[in-house]
Enzyme design. Structure first.
Site, mmCIF file in Angstrom:
data_model
loop_
_atom_site.group_PDB
_atom_site.id
_atom_site.type_symbol
_atom_site.label_atom_id
_atom_site.label_comp_id
_atom_site.label_asym_id
_atom_site.label_seq_id
_atom_site.Cartn_x
_atom_site.Cartn_y
_atom_site.Cartn_z
ATOM 1 N N CYS A 111 0.788 -1.247 0.000
ATOM 2 C CA CYS A 111 0.000 0.000 0.000
ATOM 3 C C CYS A 111 0.819 1.295 0.000
ATOM 4 C CB CYS A 111 -0.992 -0.018 1.159
ATOM 5 S SG CYS A 111 -2.029 -1.489 1.108
ATOM 6 N N HIS A 245 -3.321 6.776 3.137
ATOM 7 C CA HIS A 245 -3.775 5.540 2.490
ATOM 8 C C HIS A 245 -5.239 5.300 2.860
ATOM 9 C CE1 HIS A 245 -4.131 1.565 1.045
ATOM 10 N NE2 HIS A 245 -4.014 0.962 2.210
ATOM 11 N N ASN A 275 -10.230 0.220 -0.890
ATOM 12 C CA ASN A 275 -8.778 0.214 -0.723
ATOM 13 C C ASN A 275 -8.136 -0.324 -2.006
ATOM 14 O OD1 ASN A 275 -6.129 -0.389 -0.070
ATOM 15 N ND2 ASN A 275 -6.619 -1.275 1.934
#
Ligand code: UT7
Length: 318
Positions: A111, A245, A275
């Site tokens: 990520c 994030h 996500n």
């Protein structure tokens, strides 16, 4: 001299899946997903490939920057899983864009990948190897989640974000942490069929201990943001935006409240995309850029966390 960002772009698949649509085949609900994560819908690949998303995001970034593909000196491509194990996605993208650059590189840093890639780009500029470069993050999480596991598949989506970089002094600092453990978040490799190795018998699906990752995220984001602000003599009020994030609205809200900042300084797009791993940060950056919300001289804090367990945090001046 390092770089500054002169253009951004993003792209997401056409196919939109709402929480209610997931509840048609999973024991879940819009109420659970919305209240626990903030996610309302996500985009998933159908006929497109990761390369298609990356290409469209990159073209948009080049256009936004007013730069031709032939001017690029490097491409850094972050992804957890491209369209091939080999060749690398950066090679494929280079040809598709029609660049003449030979410094192309794939990075699999989960990520926070975009932030890791900016740091590598910084080294290229400082070493005098580049005048202009492209960083693109593109992910196909829909290929690696287990669509029968409600605790993970509802969280992720597919997408791509890109940035064109040019020599400058907009990249101020970056810090990273690496834990090195994998148990709380990983995707195992497929077994292969070697007659010499015993098959592990695992399917190549993402596995996550959500609560452990949550605890890690909440504490490490705060530690890292506080550390980088202090290192650069800045107060929490100085950055115009904190681009975090996009994993869970509760994680973002926890950081915002502890830093005592207004909601609009912590932009969110996870409600629409879920996500998308390393693509969340550049997708959000592109959104802010295209909405005209980024002003010259604005300080931005970018912060990501994920499998590794790792974190990456940087300060950019727009
Ligand atoms: O980019 C990678 C980084 N990843 C992350 O940042 C993820 C961090 N973790 C999280 O965001 C949260 O931990 C989750 C959203 C993954 C889970 O939220 P939670 O509040 O920690 O829920 P939980 O795991 O404690 O589960 C609570 C309950 C459980 O049921 P019981 O055992 O209490 O009966 C789960 O089985 O919710 C159940 N559950 C669901 N129920 C409906 C889990 N997933 C679902 C679901 N729908 N999709």
């Amino acid at each position: 001299m390092s770089f500054h960002i002169i253009g951004t772009g993003s792209c997401h698949p056409e196919k939109r899946i709402t929480n209610d649509q997931l509840a048609e085949f999973l024991d879940t609900s819009d109420e659970w997903i919305s209240t626990r994560t903030g996610i309302k819908e996500r985009r998933v690949l159908t006929n497109e490939k990761v390369l298609d998303l990356a290409y469209e995001a990159s073209l948009a970034a080049l256009e936004n920057a007013g730069v031709g593909a032939e001017e690029l000196d490097f491409i850094i491509f972050t992804t957890m899983l491209g369209d091939f194990i080999t060749p690398s996605m950066s090679c494929l993208l280079s040809k598709r864009l029609g660049t003449v650059c030979t410094r192309v590189l794939d990075m699999n840093m989960a990520c926070p990948g975009f932030i890791y890639a900016l740091d590598v780009a910084d080294s290229m500029f400082k070493a005098g190897k580049a005048e202009k470069g492209l960083v693109v993050s593109a992910e196909a999480m829909s290929r690696i989640v287990d669509w029968t596991d409600r605790s993970t598949c509802v969280l992720f989506g597919d997408g791509a974000g890109a940035a064109v970089l040019a020599k400058g002094d907009g990249f101020k600092d970056a810090i990273f942490t690496v834990d090195g453990g994998y148990e709380n978040l990983y995707v195992p490799i497929w077994d292969g069929n070697s007659p010499y190795a015993a098959p592990a018998g695992q399917k190549a699906f993402l596995k996550m201990n959500g609560q452990e990752v949550y605890i890690f995220a909440v504490s490490s984001i705060m530690q890292q943001i506080t550390a980088i602000l202090e290192k650069n003599g800045m107060t929490a009020d100085e950055p115009s935006f904190y681009i975090l994030h996009q994993a869970n609205i509760r994680i973002i809200e926890s950081a915002r409240k502890k830093l005592n900042q207004p909601v609009d300084k912590f932009p969110v797009n996870l409600d629409r995309y879920g996500n998308t791993s390393s693509a969340t940060v550049p997708m959000l950056l592109d959104e802010l850029n295209r909405q005209g919300r980024l002003k010259k001289g604005d300080k931005l804090v970018l912060c990501g966390f994920g499998a590794g367990l790792i974190t990456g945090t940087c300060i950019l001046e727009w």
